[in-house]
Each structure stands twice: as structure tokens, then as C-alpha cells.
Motif scaffolding. Structure first.
Motif, mmCIF file in Angstrom:
data_model
loop_
_atom_site.group_PDB
_atom_site.id
_atom_site.type_symbol
_atom_site.label_atom_id
_atom_site.label_comp_id
_atom_site.label_asym_id
_atom_site.label_seq_id
_atom_site.Cartn_x
_atom_site.Cartn_y
_atom_site.Cartn_z
ATOM 1 N N UNK A 73 0.846 -1.207 0.000
ATOM 2 C CA UNK A 73 0.000 0.000 0.000
ATOM 3 C C UNK A 73 0.878 1.253 0.000
ATOM 4 N N UNK A 74 1.992 1.230 0.726
ATOM 5 C CA UNK A 74 2.890 2.392 0.757
ATOM 6 C C UNK A 74 3.424 2.692 -0.646
ATOM 7 N N UNK A 75 3.917 1.663 -1.334
ATOM 8 C CA UNK A 75 4.494 1.887 -2.667
ATOM 9 C C UNK A 75 3.413 2.301 -3.677
ATOM 10 N N UNK A 76 2.231 1.712 -3.571
ATOM 11 C CA UNK A 76 1.138 2.061 -4.501
ATOM 12 C C UNK A 76 0.729 3.522 -4.349
ATOM 13 N N UNK A 77 0.670 4.000 -3.119
ATOM 14 C CA UNK A 77 0.224 5.385 -2.889
ATOM 15 C C UNK A 77 1.346 6.379 -3.206
ATOM 16 N N UNK A 78 2.529 6.119 -2.693
ATOM 17 C CA UNK A 78 3.594 7.136 -2.816
ATOM 18 C C UNK A 78 4.268 7.141 -4.182
ATOM 19 N N UNK A 79 4.364 5.984 -4.846
ATOM 20 C CA UNK A 79 5.099 5.918 -6.121
ATOM 21 C C UNK A 79 4.190 5.839 -7.346
ATOM 22 N N UNK A 80 2.950 5.333 -7.150
ATOM 23 C CA UNK A 80 2.067 5.144 -8.309
ATOM 24 C C UNK A 80 0.791 5.989 -8.225
ATOM 25 N N UNK A 118 4.726 2.756 15.020
ATOM 26 C CA UNK A 118 5.753 3.476 14.253
ATOM 27 C C UNK A 118 5.300 4.869 13.826
ATOM 28 N N UNK A 119 3.984 5.149 13.927
ATOM 29 C CA UNK A 119 3.515 6.505 13.609
ATOM 30 C C UNK A 119 3.756 7.463 14.776
ATOM 31 N N UNK A 120 3.944 6.905 15.958
ATOM 32 C CA UNK A 120 4.285 7.730 17.118
ATOM 33 C C UNK A 120 3.164 8.607 17.645
ATOM 34 N N UNK A 190 -4.504 6.634 5.743
ATOM 35 C CA UNK A 190 -4.724 7.872 6.509
ATOM 36 C C UNK A 190 -3.457 8.726 6.517
ATOM 37 N N UNK A 191 -2.344 8.091 6.777
ATOM 38 C CA UNK A 191 -1.069 8.820 6.880
ATOM 39 C C UNK A 191 -0.642 9.431 5.543
ATOM 40 N N UNK A 192 -0.987 8.740 4.435
ATOM 41 C CA UNK A 192 -0.489 9.148 3.115
ATOM 42 C C UNK A 192 -1.553 9.845 2.267
ATOM 43 N N UNK A 193 -2.735 10.073 2.839
ATOM 44 C CA UNK A 193 -3.769 10.854 2.151
ATOM 45 C C UNK A 193 -4.524 10.112 1.071
#
Ligand SMILES: O=P(O)(O)O[C@H]1O[C@H](CO)[C@@H](O)[C@H]1O
Ligand SMILES: O=c1cc[nH]c(=O)[nH]1
Length: 232
Positions: A73-80, A118-120, A190-193
Motif C-alpha cells: 500500500x505504501x508503494x502504490x500510494x507514494x510511487x504510483x 511506528x507513527x508515534x 490515513x497517513x499518506x492521504x
């Protein structure tokens, strides 16, 4: 290309369906989409983009567990630049009235995981679905005459729990069922919008020990897949 996805920018649609099992991604691509292109084979985590009722949509496996869906999910949102992430998974029911083959829309995801640490945040974060996707999914299901249960689920770090009765405490809190990814998906979105929703089909019941046959699973997965595809 990212570390785990071998696609070029633009190869992946704004809306993606995310089963845990990459073979389920292949099944969706082959049976529901037109003009399909396979954009990922890295680690056998197949990813496809095609058309559904004239709209561009992708489908990709995420593997099992929160670390794995966390990576994809991180790579899909931030890179794609993927905007809408819809998990289509299987789950085990905690409630007598949530039966095998039922479809669940996961409004929220409780968890026994420490993924949120890890989100603190200075407290406990409540992983929640996108209201817009949830509403659209409920409306699409109603229109198709598919009954859905809407509520809180458990995203667990363990499939084989050493404490065989631990699930009963969650059941007492009204939690509907257990799976292993939704909470991490909701937190990353949520963190990545981005927007996220988890749709589940009940494959077994911890209450009645009932299980679905392979044939039954295929039929009921169709309901879940068709609801998810309407969100494209
Ligand atoms: O059917 P999938 O999407 O893999 O989901 C469920 O099945 C796996 C466990 O068998 C876990 O990934 C759990 O979340
Ligand atoms: O995580 C899961 C998925 C299906 N059934 C279960 O009991 N647990």
C-alpha cells in the motif's frame, strides 16, 4: 519501478482491488476485466490493470499480514499515485449471525498488532475506512441485492493463536470477524492521504466451525468482487 512492484508510473489505475492471494488477483483479472495488462510479477505478487464497465481499474495481491500489505500500500500510494485502495479478503466469523459466505464491509479495524506504534501518535489510533468508499460499497451492494454486515473487524498478527479463546473477548465487544491486513491498510491510507476500504467474505466460523467449500468460495467471492469493482 519500486523495490517490490515492477510497474512503470502510469501503469496502475487510481483505484485498485487488493486480495491477499495473488491468484485471486489473477482470477479477478481473467474473469471480470477487459483489455488486461499484467504489470507486476515480482515475488509472484501479480498485478493487473484493465477495464471494468468502461472504467480503468487495477488488482494486485498483497500477501498475508500487516507488514506485507504495509509495503504494497505504501508503494502504490507514494510511487504510483493510487487514490482508492480496496482490500478484498477472506475472514473468520466471531458472531453467530455472521455466517459463512456473508459479505462484511469493515467500517473499522481493531488490532492486536503494534503496527501503529511506528507513527508515534500519543495514544491509540482507531483505523477507519473511508466513509465515501464505505457508503458507495453499501449502496452498490444494496442495489445488487447483496446483504452486507457493516462493522468493526479484527486485524490479527497471528492466524494460529496460542490462546484458543482469545477471540471471544473481541466477540464480546461486537467485533464481527478476524483477518490480517485491514488495520495497516487503513493507517497507511490515513497517513499518506489516500482512501481505503476492506470488504471481506466469511470463509469460516470460529463459532460454528463451519467452513466453505472451494466451489462455494468462488461463488461468494463474486459478490464481494462485484461490489468492489463498482467503486472504480
Ligand atoms: O484471503 P486473504 O485476503 O489472504 O485474507 C485472509 O486469509 C489469510 C489467512 O489465511 C490472511 O491474509 C487473512 O487476512
Ligand atoms: O485471518 C483469518 C482469515 C480467515 N479465517 C480466519 O480464521 N482468520
Amino acid at each position: 519501478m519500486t523495490v517490490h512492484i515492477g510497474a512503470k508510473k502510469g501503469d496502475i489505475a487510481e483505484t485498485i482491488l487488493l486480495p491477499g492471494d495473488p491468484m485471486r488477483a489473477k482470477y479477478v483479472a481473467e474473469n471480470f476485466l477487459e483489455n488486461v495488462v499484467c504489470y507486476n510479477e515480482v515475488r509472484g505478487m501479480y498485478g493487473y490493470t484493465g477495464m471494468y464497465k468502461g472504467k480503468r481499474v487495477s488488482v494486485q495481491g498483497t500477501g498475508m499480514g500487516m507488514p506485507s500489505i504495509g509495503i504494497y500500500s505504501y508503494e502504490l500510494i507514494t510511487e504510483y499515485d493510487v487514490k482508492n485502495l480496496i482490500r478484498i479478503g477472506s475472514c473468520g466469523s466471531f458472531q453467530k449471525d455472521v455466517k459463512v459466505r456473508d459479505v462484511i464491509l469493515a467500517m473499522s479495524a481493531s488490532s492486536n498488532s503494534r503496527y501503529d506504534h511506528h507513527y508515534g501518535v500519543p495514544g491509540n489510533y482507531a483505523p477507519t475506512a473511508s466513509f465515501e468508499l464505505l457508503l458507495k460499497a453499501k449502496q452498490a451492494a444494496d442495489k445488487k441485492g447483496i446483504d452486507t454486515k457493516v462493522g468493526n473487524i479484527l486485524s490479527s498478527d497471528v492466524f494460529y493463536n496460542d490462546d484458543r479463546d482469545a477471540w471471544k473477548k473481541w466477540a464480546n465487544m461486537g467485533v464481527l470477524a478476524v483477518e490480517m491486513e485491514a488495520a495497516a491498510l487503513y493507517m497507511n491510507a490515513a497517513r499518506l492521504g489516500a482512501n481505503a476500504l476492506t470488504i471481506l467474505t466469511v470463509s469460516d466460523s470460529l463459532v460454528t466451525f463451519e467452513e466453505t467449500t472451494a466451489e462455494e468460495r468462488e461463488k461468494t467471492l463474486t459478490d464481494m468482487i462485484e461490489i468492489a469493482l463498482e467503486l472504480a
